[in-house]
Every structure is written in structure tokens, then in C-alpha cells.
Scaffold this active site. Sequence first.
Site: not given
Lengths: 217, 217, 217, 217, 217, 217
Positions: D95, D138
Site C-alpha cells: 500500500s 490510516k
Amino acid sequence: KHGMADQEDQIGTVTGLAWTQVGGEILTIETALVPGKGQIHQTGKLGEVMKESAAAAFSYVRAHASQLGIAAELLEKHDIHLHLPEGAVPKDGPSAGIGLTTALVSLLTQIPVRHDVAMTGEVTLRGRVLEIGGLKEKLLAALRAGITTVLIPKANEKDLVEIPDNVKQGLTIVPVSHVDEVLSLALTRPLEPALPGALLETTPAKARGVASQSLPH
Amino acid sequence: KHGMADQEDQIGTVTGLAWTQVGGEILTIETALVPGKGQIHQTGKLGEVMKESAAAAFSYVRAHASQLGIAAELLEKHDIHLHLPEGAVPKDGPSAGIGLTTALVSLLTQIPVRHDVAMTGEVTLRGRVLEIGGLKEKLLAALRAGITTVLIPKANEKDLVEIPDNVKQGLTIVPVSHVDEVLSLALTRPLEPALPGALLETTPAKARGVASQSLPH
Amino acid sequence: KHGMADQEDQIGTVTGLAWTQVGGEILTIETALVPGKGQIHQTGKLGEVMKESAAAAFSYVRAHASQLGIAAELLEKHDIHLHLPEGAVPKDGPSAGIGLTTALVSLLTQIPVRHDVAMTGEVTLRGRVLEIGGLKEKLLAALRAGITTVLIPKANEKDLVEIPDNVKQGLTIVPVSHVDEVLSLALTRPLEPALPGALLETTPAKARGVASQSLPH
Amino acid sequence: KHGMADQEDQIGTVTGLAWTQVGGEILTIETALVPGKGQIHQTGKLGEVMKESAAAAFSYVRAHASQLGIAAELLEKHDIHLHLPEGAVPKDGPSAGIGLTTALVSLLTQIPVRHDVAMTGEVTLRGRVLEIGGLKEKLLAALRAGITTVLIPKANEKDLVEIPDNVKQGLTIVPVSHVDEVLSLALTRPLEPALPGALLETTPAKARGVASQSLPH
Amino acid sequence: KHGMADQEDQIGTVTGLAWTQVGGEILTIETALVPGKGQIHQTGKLGEVMKESAAAAFSYVRAHASQLGIAAELLEKHDIHLHLPEGAVPKDGPSAGIGLTTALVSLLTQIPVRHDVAMTGEVTLRGRVLEIGGLKEKLLAALRAGITTVLIPKANEKDLVEIPDNVKQGLTIVPVSHVDEVLSLALTRPLEPALPGALLETTPAKARGVASQSLPH
Amino acid sequence: KHGMADQEDQIGTVTGLAWTQVGGEILTIETALVPGKGQIHQTGKLGEVMKESAAAAFSYVRAHASQLGIAAELLEKHDIHLHLPEGAVPKDGPSAGIGLTTALVSLLTQIPVRHDVAMTGEVTLRGRVLEIGGLKEKLLAALRAGITTVLIPKANEKDLVEIPDNVKQGLTIVPVSHVDEVLSLALTRPLEPALPGALLETTPAKARGVASQSLPH
Ligand SMILES: [Ca+2]
Ligand SMILES: [Ca+2]
Ligand SMILES: [Ca+2]
Ligand SMILES: [Ca+2]
Ligand SMILES: [Ca+2]
Ligand SMILES: [Ca+2]
Ligand SMILES: [Ca+2]
Ligand SMILES: [Ca+2]
Ligand SMILES: [Ca+2]
Ligand SMILES: [Ca+2]
Ligand SMILES: [Ca+2]
Ligand SMILES: [Ca+2]
């Protein structure tokens, strides 16, 4: 036939002796010169100790090239392939040292190795021959394979008392303490060191008293 | 069809024979020449013993290049890719040795391999052919695959007594002891060694009595 | 959208088909040309078999460069990067072989790949297409992803009886036995081999009867 | 302060977002240009997936160098060092892909990255942005760290319904589907592709509709 | 005596601080310049994290060579050997970062390091100094070893409340946030950046307010 | 005889001392110069710590080449092979450091090593000699092997109280703190540093008070 002594003197091929749990055995050492840059390639399921042993033997040969009569240029454009047949059988230990050294010197000088000679002994970077194990089993294997002369480490002379008489009668057993003696006894022709004027890396062989050694052949 | 003998003679492709717990099987060996510097690349899930076997076969070919009629320049600018199809199936052992050698020689000489010949045998760095296992299973597999001639190690001649008669009748089984015989029998044209004046690495093939070998074709 | 067929024909990108325990899935294959020396770099959590498969595909392409219309000079100063997206998902097996080959040929010829074609099949170094597993799951995945044509190994034709009718009606399924057919069917333009006078590595495509193959597009 | 957004726009430095079992966290990405030959070096306890992700990002940048306005000569004499601080903390996953790409482009173009932008998204070799996990954690971490804008994969837009309102109010969340959009949004100046006459590797950015994107800054 | 502070300022040698389960300890960092091509060699049983830490420190130094007054040519023909004595003792972690950086800068500029200064702190590729563990044990070890000044990360200033008064009285403890400050405090002479006209990689040290830092010496 | 002190002073060969669970033992260190590019090769079943120890010793020698009187050109075209005989016996630990350094200096200067001297001590990259273990067992082994002088680390002087009187009477035991002292005591001739005008890397030996050291010989 594989597993028996060769019928002819060959270049780059030596009969070593291996020792396993089920007895002694012939260990054929083969070498070939291929295009390259002075590297050594090893195949035939060698263990780490045997690989290091071959690397040390190769360095001994390179460090003493002019004394051994080997043209330095030969290795600038070639690699050496070292192969131990019966590629599925694991092989290890340092006792092939003098055999590996002899095969390399024969290959690089193109002097054949006496086909009726077998040998066992660890070799050091200085060319000293060190004690090995399994002497009895190895001598029996040599005899079975049709070998007539076996070179063993001087440090193993003490073990000869345990060797059956028929083995000692059937084989010429020669204790050696330096690889110079091995080469003198196993190669079919004397080495031809580089001429005076060329650098000799170490004391000439004669000065060490090995020049006069010879076997009935 | 894969798993069957090829219908045409091909360059760089050899039919080997594998032996697994569930029986024998065809082992197709493919090679290709790609831009490079004389290296060999091996794919197809080969085990360490088979990889070393291919490395030794490659060195045999390089060391005998002029005798085999291979231009040394060819390998200065090319690598060889060796691939064994059915990439998910693990393959190992030294018995593909003569097949690997034949594939390499065919590729580098551009002489096709007879499509109806299969072979099994360990090869040493000197070109000697050593005994293998699973002869019966391998011969059965060759017969099933439409092969007509199988090259086997001379050392396995002793095992032929255990082979069913129908197999021995369906196949021409040729025992060989040196890879020169293999090449003489499996390639569709004789090798063309470099002309006199070029260095011959070993004794010419004729001197070993292999030149007259031939198979009905 | 990732996981669906692309909306446009793209260069160097192929839709492969993967088969896992939970069903079939689209396997996107991406390639790029970067400065280098003819190496191939592989990322995206490929297992050893898939890496070897890509290496063999790359060698096939290099060995047949002039036949495929690829300038040899291109790879002298470039490397190829091969990436399989969804980098955290392990991928393995040889069945991406024809997809990998097609992606490489598309990248090196700059001929786009038809976006509505998916493919599965092991490829050998000679370009032969070998049987794969999971055909049913792969075809279902192709249908779900909006693919209209799927190339499968001829050796898997036997498995088509087990495929549901709606799948066979929704997809054009084309069995292939050589990668030449794959390229002919999947690329948006015919390959342009080097002109006469240049060396053709193998028999021209026409001689193998693949030149007339085409799909409705 | 480490773990907080930078106070100034910096060259070659990007704020990524990591997701661990104990929540989300800022992942600082640092790069530097050192003498070398176009290699990439990675330190900071990266796992294999993250290392491959960086390798793919680097290839994307190299393959699109002229489109991105990067002088090819720059990488002929330099290597790139990529470091993820907090060197004792293991980091993995794909990611960070768009963050890694952005850091590389910033370093090689010397265009600073907006210090108040964070980003998360896998990137493919074609520059496509793929779905990631842990979006909520996140985004919370970005807010805590003083970030004002977060770039997320378009494929994660569906997860925004689960994000608390205060997070969505405190952050500008921008879904992206191609790395071109990422660069357009995160760099402080537009890229300057090589002039007409130079080869453009892909369709110009404008043709994909990303040229008009901009953020309040 | 090993384990005690040096009696003289030395080039390329730094006193780091290690933290083990049985307490803190002096960690001597030694470097040497040997013929080579700009590589770094690391010995002394370093773990992976410490090796990566040294690699990042080395890249920091190379990327800022002209700012640090290091001749780029020096590393074109030399390698750096980094050794941590007590070669049988495993060492790991990122906290030697600023010590490693200082040793490298001292070696490459030939400016000695103050023998009475010790230091601990992770360093990032941008030169930022990050928090470390074991501050108390490290300070105790510094005091025992005869050190008078210890450089610690600014992020560890919060831990000073737990440090015994006698330690704080016996040591000058200087919190730092960038490796520029470390070099300014630990080297016996100011760095001499390349003259105007040469490229400065980053903002001059003065602009960051570190030029005026100095210690009683 | 192997395992005993040599009978002659030799070039590149040193008697080290090893310590195992069953007592002390002579550790012969052999070196040879072979064609190469300044690399060091190590064989004889060395563990990682000993290999790193040899690498550090080699770097010490290279970094101080002119001070030691070694021609830099020598290593541009040669590699060094370091071998520890009895290749099947694992060897590890840092205590061979000063022996390895001495062997390398002897080889590169061609000054023989005194055959009646043995030594044990870790060496750092600066040439400092650090404490070792097993002093008693090592001294006993030296005595048995016919050694007359043993060099030990100054840091082990404290252990001499536990050594039996007959050992202390039979051996000259010399504590050393820097490898300069070791070389001064073990080589048969003084080193000949490069002439004035050549760069001296460190303070001349005389300035450290080692020039006057000598042993009865
Ligand atoms: Ca046998
Ligand atoms: Ca042995
Ligand atoms: Ca099969
Ligand atoms: Ca086999
Ligand atoms: Ca998926
Ligand atoms: Ca597969
Ligand atoms: Ca953290
Ligand atoms: Ca991640
Ligand atoms: Ca200690
Ligand atoms: Ca640490
Ligand atoms: Ca011993
Ligand atoms: Ca030791």
C-alpha cells in the site's frame, strides 16, 4: 569400468579414495579446462569441506605455478571444471586434497597421471600432507580396484600395523609429507619448472630431497 | 503430443527418460541459444544433482568444442537456456546426463536429433557413461511413447535379463560406454570436427572405434 | 476496474487466468521496458515455478526475435520488468506461460494485445502449449470479468465436456498447441518478421498453418 | 517532530500511511540520490512485498522518465537510496506504492512534495492505483499527524461510509485511480515533460483528464 | 583501555552507547579507508537493522558530500570498512546511527572526533535524529567510561527526569534533532563545505542555527 | 609435524592458539598470494566471527600499507588465500586476529615469521589488541607444541596469576596492546615503511615506543 582403476594414464584424472560407513571406495576425480577467467567450478555433490579443500588445492597450484611449470596465461582465459562422478552420491571431507591437487597440476601441465596410483591425504596451502581417517578401508578399496600403489600421509604410517598382510603385500604403500612428493610419484613425467630468470616462488624441489623419488612403473 | 515422441527430428531437443515412484516417463529436454556470454540457464524445477549434471555436460561440450565441430565464437556471444517442460514437476538425478549433452551438442552444431531415439545415462566430465536406476520402468515408458531406439549405459546391460520380452522386441536397446557413441547414434548427421591444423582436444573418435556405429534410420 | 477486462487494447499487458482453492481469478500481467542490459526483473510475489516459466518465455522470445520482428538492439540497452499486480497475493504455477510470452512479445514489438482475450497454458522453450489445471474455474472467472475469448491448451480440449453450457455460449474458447497461434490470435496486428536476408530461426509461421487464424474482433 | 506531518514541503520525502494491529500510523518515506549506476537500495526493515512494490514503482518512473520530465542521464551515474525511518520496525505490504512512486518522482525532478498531503495505495507497473486495507485506521492516523489531504484508491471509495464524520470533515479525502493524478495532486509544481520532439511513452496526462486537478494549497 | 573513553581525539573513531539486558555499555565504532570503489564493508557481528542503519548513514554522507566538505573523488577509488570491536558480541538496533554517521564524516574529512564525547540516536536519510531506548543505562555507561559529554535525541529529552542527579551532574547531556548538530558538536574542527560555485545539496548549516553550537573543550 | 611448532621461520605462516572444550590447541594459519584483484578468500571451516575477524585484519593491513612497507600495486593484481588446516574442524572466534594480521603482513612484505612464536588476541580495525578467553589452555598447548614465546593481550595480564609456574617458566609470555608490537616481536626483520615523501597513514611506530622491543632469538 567405473569403480576400477583406469587402463591408461590420463591427463587431469586422479583416483582418490573415499571412506564411508559401509567401507572404502574409489573416488574418481575429473577435471577439464573451459573458456573462462581463472575460476574453479565444482560439481558432483561435494560438501563444504571438500569444496574448500579444492579451493585451497587450486590456490596452492596457482601460487606455485612457475615452480610447477604452469603457464600463468593459461588461467587468464580459462576456468577449471572439477567433477566427481556418481553425481547423486554426497562426498565430503578434506582427504581428497592431494588427489585434487594432482588432478589440477596434471590438467594444467598436460602431464598424465599414472593410472595404477591412488592417493589419500589432506593438503594444506603450503603443500603439507595431513593425516586422514579410514586408512584400512581405503587400502582395501584400492586393492579391489586394481590399484598397485597408494600414496598416504606420513602421519598415517602409524596405522599400517593394523593393515592385513595381504593388503600390504598387494600394494606399494608410500607415505608422503609434502605434495611435491605426491606429484613426483604420481605424474608420468617430471615437472618442468620455468627456466632460470623466471621467479621461483619457493625452494626448488631438489633442495627438499624429492627429486630422486621414483616408483617402478 | 507432449509425453509422446516427437514426429520430426529437431535441433536441441532430446527425449530423456525419468523414473518416479509411479513408473517411468518421457523427459523432454529443450535448449535454446540466446544473446549472452557463454553461461547456461536451467529452468523446469531441476534439483541440485540434475543442475550439476547439466553443468558438467556443458563443460564436456566446451572442453571438446573443436572435436565436436562447435565454433568457439558461438558461445562468446550467447548463453544457453536449458528447459525441462512440465515446469511444476520436480526433476532430479544424474541420469539425464547423456541426454543433456546430446541436446547441447545438437543445439551448438545445429545437427538435429533423431526423434525416435530416447536415452538415459549419467555422463562424467570425460564423457564416460555411468550406470542408472529404473531401467525397466524407463524402457516401458519409451515403448509407450512411440520410441524405437533407447541408448542405455553399458553398465546396465546386466539388467536386461529382467526386461519383459515384448519390450526387448519393441525397442532397439543400445548399450553405450562413452558419450561419443551416444552422439554418433542420436544425431542425424556425423559431427564435423575442426579441420586438421586446428587443435584436437582428445583422441579422434575413429581411434576409439565409434565411427562405424550406425542405426537403421 | 482491476479484476475486470481492460476497456482498451494495451501494449505489454495480458489477461491471464489463475486458479486458487476458492475459485478462478483474473491474473493481470504487466510489463515495462527500462534502461538495462537484457535482463528480466519479476515482481508481484511470484513462486519459483512461475519465475522459471517467465524466464523460459523470455528465452523463447529472444531466441525467436527476428521471426517475431523484434529488433535485437532493443534488449542490448534495456531490461524488462514483469509485474503481477496485487503484490501481496502469492502466485505460482506454469500456466501463465503463454500469457507471459504474449506480454513480452507485445512489449517488444509495441503491438497491443486484444483487451477482450484471456489465456491460460504452460509454454515450453520450443513454444509448445501444455495442459493446465482448473479449466472450469478459469473460464468462469473470464466470463465474470467481461472477457469474450479464451485461449486454452489443445490438451485441455477433453475437459470442455465438463464446462456448463452457459459458459461455453458466453465465451469463444480456442484450443491452441503452439505459441505462434496464441500471438496470431491475441495481438491486434500481425507480427512483422525481419525481411528476407535476415536469418529466420525456425520454420515460417505460414508453414505451420497458423497464418489464416483470426478471430472476430 | 517525527510521527507528525512535516512543516515544510520537501524534495524526495512523502508521508505514507501504515496499518498495524494496534492502529494506523504515519510512514515516512525518504529518498536520496547517491553516486551509482541506476540501482535502488532499500533500508528500514522492508518486507519482500514492500521491496517488490518499490522496485515496480522505480520501474514505472524509469519507463515514463521523459513524460515525467526526468533526465535519463541522471540515473546513469546515480543510485537511489530509499529509507523508511524507525529502522527497527518491520514494514510490509504493497500500500505504500503510490507514496514510493511520488517520492522517487520528486527526488528525480527536484519538485517538492506538499507536506500536508498523505497517501495510501498499491501501484501497478502501468500506474494504476489498487485497493488497500485499513482505510479507517490510516485516515485517523493522518488526522492525528496534522495532515489535511489524503489520497486514497478509488476502489476504496466504498469504504468511506464507515469513516466517522469528524474524520471526513477534518480531511480532504481524494480518491485516485492512476498515479498521474497522485503526482498532479501531491507535487508542488506541475511536471515538465520533455519537449515535443522527445518521445512520449504514453498518452499525455491531459488526454486522461488529470491536468485540471488541483487542491487548495 | 578498551571499554573506556579514548585518551586522544581520533579520526574515524566514535564512542557509541549500547543497551543490553544487563545494562549499558560503550560501543566503539572504528572505520578505515581501503582501496575500492565506494562500497561499505561491515564487520563485528552486526544485525540486519544495524547494517541497514550504517547503509543509510553512508548514503546520507554521500548525498551531502559537498556540504560536508568531502571530495567526491575520495570514494571513487576507496571502500570504507566499518568495524565494531568485540567481534564475538552480537550488536543490533538503529541507535548507533548518529555515531556511524559521525565516524564516516570524520574518516572522509580527516577531522578527529572529540574523545570525551559519546552519542546515541537513530538517524534518518535526511539526517533527522530519532528517539532511542535505554537512555538511563547508556548514560550510566558513559559516565563509567570517563565520557564527559553525551549527545542524545531531542525526542528523549522527556526521559531525563528519570536520570539520577549524579549522572546529570557528571555529564553534559546535549539533546540534538539533526545530524548537523551532532557533527558540529563532536568533530574537533568545523566542516569546510565546498567553495561557492560548488553545488550545495541542502540549506547551509548556518541557516538551521547550528553554526554557533560549541562545547567547552 | 603438524600440531607442533615449525622448524623454520616461514613467510605467511603463523602459529595461533585455539581453545576448545577439550583444551587448547595449535592453530596453524597459512596464506598464499594468487592472481586476482585484492580480494581475500578464506577456507578451513571458519565461522562467521572468524571470517569477519580476518576481513578486519585485512583492512587494517591495507589501510596501513605504506607504513608497513607493502607495495600497493601488489594487491591490485593478486588475491590472498587464507587457509586454516585440518579443514574438517570448525574454527571460530575473534582471538586469531593478531595471528591473521601477522600472517598477512608477512606474506605481503615477504618477511618470515619467527617459528618459535605463537600468539592470541583479538585485533580491532585500529590495531588495538583486545582480551581473549582460554589463556591457560592456550599457553599449555603452546608449551606442548614446542613454542618458546607467546604474545598475549595486555588485557589478559591479570589472568597470569592462575597460570602454573612451570608454564610461566617454560614460555616467554609477552603482553601486547597494539598490533605494531606484535609485528615487531614476531617478524624476523623490522618492517621497512615507505620512504619519506610517501604518505604515512599513522604515527610512526617509534613514536609509540615499540621500536626498541626485541626478543632473544
Ligand atoms: Ca559407488
Ligand atoms: Ca574424505
Ligand atoms: Ca508428466
Ligand atoms: Ca534421473
Ligand atoms: Ca484478487
Ligand atoms: Ca498457474
Ligand atoms: Ca512508530
Ligand atoms: Ca501496507
Ligand atoms: Ca564488552
Ligand atoms: Ca541500539
Ligand atoms: Ca587437531
Ligand atoms: Ca578464538
